[in-house]
Design an enzyme around this catalytic site. Structure first.
Site, PDB file in Angstrom:
ATOM      1  N   ASN A 131       0.875  -1.173   0.000  1.00  0.00           N
ATOM      2  CA  ASN A 131       0.000   0.000   0.000  1.00  0.00           C
ATOM      3  C   ASN A 131       0.909   1.218   0.000  1.00  0.00           C
ATOM      4  OD1 ASN A 131      -1.709   2.111   0.570  1.00  0.00           O
ATOM      5  ND2 ASN A 131      -2.215   1.430   2.648  1.00  0.00           N
ATOM      6  N   LYS A 134       0.153   4.265  -0.117  1.00  0.00           N
ATOM      7  CA  LYS A 134      -0.405   5.471   0.511  1.00  0.00           C
ATOM      8  C   LYS A 134      -0.195   6.665  -0.424  1.00  0.00           C
ATOM      9  CE  LYS A 134       0.163   3.181   4.859  1.00  0.00           C
ATOM     10  NZ  LYS A 134       0.292   3.238   6.304  1.00  0.00           N
ATOM     11  N   HIS A 154      -9.242   1.223   5.204  1.00  0.00           N
ATOM     12  CA  HIS A 154      -7.934   1.379   5.862  1.00  0.00           C
ATOM     13  C   HIS A 154      -8.079   2.316   7.066  1.00  0.00           C
ATOM     14  CE1 HIS A 154      -3.774   2.500   6.590  1.00  0.00           C
ATOM     15  NE2 HIS A 154      -3.468   1.370   5.985  1.00  0.00           N
ATOM     16  N   GLU A 156      -6.371   4.669   8.129  1.00  0.00           N
ATOM     17  CA  GLU A 156      -6.151   6.097   7.854  1.00  0.00           C
ATOM     18  C   GLU A 156      -7.402   6.729   7.261  1.00  0.00           C
ATOM     19  OE1 GLU A 156      -2.548   5.488   5.653  1.00  0.00           O
ATOM     20  OE2 GLU A 156      -1.574   4.862   7.521  1.00  0.00           O
ATOM     21  N   GLU A 203      -4.880  -4.940  10.651  1.00  0.00           N
ATOM     22  CA  GLU A 203      -3.835  -3.941  10.844  1.00  0.00           C
ATOM     23  C   GLU A 203      -4.065  -3.230  12.180  1.00  0.00           C
ATOM     24  OE1 GLU A 203      -2.078  -2.800   6.688  1.00  0.00           O
ATOM     25  OE2 GLU A 203      -3.530  -1.321   7.323  1.00  0.00           O
ATOM     26  N   GLY A 249       3.196   2.309  10.677  1.00  0.00           N
ATOM     27  CA  GLY A 249       4.140   3.400  10.511  1.00  0.00           C
ATOM     28  C   GLY A 249       4.901   3.757  11.778  1.00  0.00           C
ATOM     29  N   SER A 257       4.024  -2.139  10.101  1.00  0.00           N
ATOM     30  CA  SER A 257       5.486  -2.193  10.232  1.00  0.00           C
ATOM     31  C   SER A 257       6.090  -3.526   9.789  1.00  0.00           C
ATOM     32  CB  SER A 257       5.912  -1.853  11.662  1.00  0.00           C
ATOM     33  OG  SER A 257       5.554  -0.514  11.972  1.00  0.00           O
ATOM     34  N   GLY A 285       3.062  -0.999   4.140  1.00  0.00           N
ATOM     35  CA  GLY A 285       3.093   0.413   3.792  1.00  0.00           C
ATOM     36  C   GLY A 285       4.499   0.845   3.413  1.00  0.00           C
TER      37      GLY A 285
HETATM   38  P1  13P Z   1       3.458   0.429   7.512  1.00  0.00           P
HETATM   39  O1  13P Z   1       3.941  -0.842   6.869  1.00  0.00           O
HETATM   40  O2  13P Z   1       4.153   1.659   6.983  1.00  0.00           O
HETATM   41  O3  13P Z   1       3.448   0.326   8.999  1.00  0.00           O
HETATM   42  O4  13P Z   1       1.925   0.604   7.060  1.00  0.00           O
HETATM   43  C1  13P Z   1       1.052  -0.456   7.185  1.00  0.00           C
HETATM   44  C2  13P Z   1      -0.184  -0.131   6.461  1.00  0.00           C
HETATM   45  O5  13P Z   1      -0.940   0.738   6.850  1.00  0.00           O
HETATM   46  C3  13P Z   1      -0.472  -0.875   5.226  1.00  0.00           C
HETATM   47  O6  13P Z   1      -1.762  -0.646   4.780  1.00  0.00           O
END
Ligand code: 13P
Length: 249
Positions: free
Chosen positions: A9, A11, A95, A97, A167, A173, A213, A234
């Protein structure tokens, strides 16, 4: 055997030119990766470049969101038919976010999931608890509620076509990965819901990805858990060499 899904992803990162450059490096590194489905979900504006770049390979492309309506006066939204026409095969739905910053709710997650299925896309439906919820000891309650309100109204036929991503919000992140055991425990909670609603065949077939992560150096121990059927990555999916090593765990 459930075929793993190794998904990136991106983002809000990368331009079309950067997308093309990514795949020039990434493609040869995953050419022989037949053990899994490899999916990259770039921003909408990169879909065309990504689809172009993966043509003739096994890599698939997904969107990061999808409108619940087919078309209409929905400024800023992109429909399932548009995503499909762009050549994508997946769409991330719900997601954290989007839940946190853009008012996504379990109800809209459900509507977007239906829209993805109607458009012939595979929805990757995201669930997961926040840190305060984990600390309060209500992880299971949160997961059950997200499942019940956002997923469980799908018909068995519809459910058979989705992928779920667990997640934990506190692991996204932050560099804090859930331990493989914590992730597996949450996956078992979700599978328990699947069993109660859709039965044992659905439990055996549903793929539940872990996200939060995931890095080249922790993917192996996560994927060693029989409960974990792939990852949604991510930050570490932005680098072609790093993400290829995740895919080829
Ligand atoms: P990270 O791998 O940057 O922690 O993000 C995970 C994520 O939100 C994937 O959709």
């Amino acid at each position: 055997m459930r075929r793993p899904v190794m998904a990136g992803n991106w983002k809000m990162y990368k331009t079309p030119a950067e997308t093309t450059a990514f795949f020039e490096k990434f493609r040869p590194l995953v050419e022989n990766s037949e053990h899994c489905e490899t999916v990259i979900c770039p921003p909408f504006t990169d879909l065309a470049a990504a689809v172009d770049a993966v043509r003739g390979s096994r890599i698939q492309v997904g969107a990061q969101n999808i409108a619940w309506a087919k078309e209409g006066a929905f400024t800023g939204e992109i429909s399932g038919a548009m995503i499909r026409a762009a050549g994508a095969a997946y769409a991330i739905v719900g997601h954290s976010e989007r839940r946190q910053y853009f008012g996504e709710t379990d109800e809209t997650v459900f509507k977007r999931t239906l829209a993805a299925l109607e458009a012939g896309l595979t929805p990757i439906v995201c669930v997961g608890e926040r840190l305060d919820e984990r600390e309060k000891g209500i992880t299971k309650t949160v997961l059950v509620s997200q499942f019940t309100k956002g997923i469980a109204d799908l018909t068995p036929e519809q459910f058979a076509r989705i992928v779920i991503a667990y997640e934990p919000v506190w692991a996204i992140g932050t560099g804090k990965t859930a331990t493989p055991e914590m992730a597996a425990e949450a996956h078992r909670m979700i599978r328990g819901q699947v069993w109660a609603k859709y039965g044992s065949e659905a439990v055996a077939a549903i793929r539940i990805l872990y996200g939060g992560s995931v890095k080249p150096d922790n993917v192996k121990t996560l994927m060693a858990q029989t409960e974990i059927d792939g990852v949604l990555v991510g930050g570490a999916s932005l680098d072609p060499v790093g993400f290829a090593s995740i895919v080829n765990f």
